[in-house]
Design an enzyme around this catalytic site. Structure first.
Site, PDB file in Angstrom:
ATOM      1  N   LYS A  32       5.397  -5.759   1.833  1.00 56.43           N
ATOM      2  CA  LYS A  32       4.085  -6.393   1.985  1.00 56.43           C
ATOM      3  C   LYS A  32       2.968  -5.389   1.697  1.00 56.43           C
ATOM      4  CE  LYS A  32       1.402  -9.034   5.413  1.00 56.43           C
ATOM      5  NZ  LYS A  32       1.415  -9.623   6.767  1.00 56.43           N
ATOM      6  N   SER A  71       0.147 -14.186   6.988  1.00 60.92           N
ATOM      7  CA  SER A  71      -0.343 -13.401   5.866  1.00 60.92           C
ATOM      8  C   SER A  71       0.758 -12.781   5.016  1.00 60.92           C
ATOM      9  CB  SER A  71      -1.266 -12.291   6.374  1.00 60.92           C
ATOM     10  OG  SER A  71      -0.566 -11.394   7.227  1.00 60.92           O
ATOM     11  N   SER A 125       2.206 -14.031  11.328  1.00 55.84           N
ATOM     12  CA  SER A 125       2.176 -13.759   9.890  1.00 55.84           C
ATOM     13  C   SER A 125       3.532 -13.564   9.231  1.00 55.84           C
ATOM     14  CB  SER A 125       1.291 -12.541   9.599  1.00 55.84           C
ATOM     15  OG  SER A 125      -0.058 -12.874   9.775  1.00 55.84           O
TER      16      SER A 125
END
Length: 462
Positions: free
Chosen positions: A81, A155, A179
């Site tokens: 990520k 996210s 997330s």
């Protein structure tokens, strides 16, 4: 093996094939690089793919395999990520306000490399990881491989989209309010928010005032356990989480709860509510004691969570090299956070102990709590494009109200793929465990996976 089948085989199976010599690391990497070149223009799962560097890492991994070396992830590709530092690569946080490339790997990346993983690249995020949809002005919209006009969530939306579409076998995500669990719910994956401090956040320790953690996004429970074993910083037996995922959980006492923790009026979908009771029926059939019981959520829960959330965003905005380049909505949220002082943060962190004890009191009588995953399905791409900060947050929290409370308490929580909603999009149920008891969650999730397999499911874009 067919290249598509290989792409969806999962990290644990790939690690075995590599160790057995049935597959080479460069061959496996090329499967993913070719799929990325073919499919990622539709998804935008990756912010950057390190083609040359990943190929060099795969060649080096194969040399080690040929020399007889064996490591848990040796030669297995992984996506990272874009809020985690990789040496020589920019960490953008989904923003045009970022600075230069990182000079060193984050601790979690160092641990993945030590386990032998090959880094494919960095996955897209919404700006400063604020929203449960992965759209930014700097890098565009990441799309859900099950339906291209819907968000994969956020996210960690890029990480989840990559794993769901077979563009990575496993990915690293982070979770400060759902997330990992939100995009895993909407992409049909297993996602685990580990115990706070289980996996290092260094060099960003204390992110979001203690709310955020790093964790695995995977197709299967075993794949997530493999990643957790490779990255944990809490002392314990070697391979304890893989062992947990391979054992029976024993007879557990499990509470079903559909009560919404937030003070806002939220309407959970009928299918999402039904999934909890269907899970309860399955768990009874598997021999567990199942009761219906809600945790005690104090009215002050979100009065503790929200200031820390806003202040965390303000801190992240201040840390950007060019904060003037942040989106207007992000700047507005950061301004809200700037009103909360260090003294206020210290008081909220201290109050967390009493709050958590009250919420966790249900675990005096039960081993696991089962809740809905998301309350509804994912939003359409661009649904909040013209909305301001407050209206966007008020709307999105109604879709995902079951996650944030467990970031406040810090204990582990996982989402298990369950079924599909009326639009053909994945749903999940959430399993919440006692503090530091990821092992029970993994054992129970693996038992559910055996009874109701999901890893074979493939989205339309794959």
């Amino acid at each position: 093996m067919d290249p598509t089948d290989l792409a969806f085989a999962g990290a644990a199976a790939q690690a075995r094939m590599l160790a057995d010599g049935a597959l080479t690391a460069p061959m496996l990497l090329e499967v993913y690089l070719q799929r990325i070149e073919r499919l990622d223009s539709h998804l935008r799962a990756y912010r950057v793919v390190q083609f040359d560097r990943a190929r060099a890492e795969a060649e080096a991994a194969q040399q080690r395999l040929d020399a007889g070396e064996r490591l848990p992830l040796l030669g297995v590709p992984i996506a990272i990520k874009d809020d985690v530092d990789i040496a020589g690569e920019v960490t953008t946080y989904g923003s045009a306000g970022h600075g230069p490339a990182a000079t060193s790997d984050a601790e979690v990346v160092r641990r993945l490399r030590a386990a032998g993983a090959v880094i494919i690249g960095k996955t897209n995020v919404p700006e400063l990881m604020i929203m449960p949809f992965t759209e930014s002005l700097a890098f565009g919209a990441t799309r859900n491989p099950w339906c291209l006009n819907r968000t994969p969530g956020g996210s960690s939306g890029g990480s989840a989209a990559a794993v769901a579409a077979g563009l990575a076998p496993v990915a690293l995500g982070s979770d400060g309010g759902g997330s990992i669990r939100i995009p895993c719910t909407w992409c049909g994956l297993f996602g685990l928010k580990p115990q706070r401090d289980r996996i290092s956040l260094e060099p960003h320790d204390g992110a979001w005032q203690g709310l955020s953690v790093n964790g695995p996004i995977a197709r299967s429970v075993m794949d997530a356990a493999l990643l957790l074993d490779a990255t944990t910083t809490v002392p314990g037996p070697e391979g304890e989480f893989v062992a947990a995922a391979a054992r029976q959980p024993g007879r557990l006492r499990i509470a079903l709860s559909t009560r919404v923790p937030t003070p806002l009026p939220v309407r959970c979908g009928k299918q999402e509510l039904a999934a909890v009771h269907q899970a309860g029926a399955l768990l009874r059939d598997l021999g567990h004691d199942v009761v219906v019981r809600d945790p005690d959520y104090p009215a002050s829960t979100y009065a503790n969570y929200l200031p820390r959330f806003f202040r965390g965003i303000s801190d992240d905005a201040d840390a950007q090299a060019h904060p003037d380049r942040l989106e207007a909505r992000t700047r507005a949220i950061a301004r809200l956070g700037s009103f909360f002082s260090d003294r206020r943060m210290a008081a909220l962190r201290a109050a967390e102990v009493v709050l958590s004890s009250r919420i966790q009191s249900i675990f005096d009588d039960v081993d696991v709590v089962v809740t809905p995953g998301a309350a509804t399905g994912p939003s359409r791409i661009g649904a909040y494009q013209r909305r301001g900060a407050v209206s966007t947050l008020l709307l999105v929290v109604q879709r995902v109200p079951y996650f944030q409370v467990w970031n406040l308490t810090g204990q582990p929580a996982a989402v298990v793929p369950w079924d599909f909603d009326g639009d053909g999009l994945p749903m999940s149920v959430q399993l919440v465990g006692r503090p530091y008891d990821e092992a029970t969650l993994l054992a129970l999730a693996a038992q559910i996976e055996s009874a109701r397999p999901w890893a074979h499911r493939r989205p339309s874009v794959s």
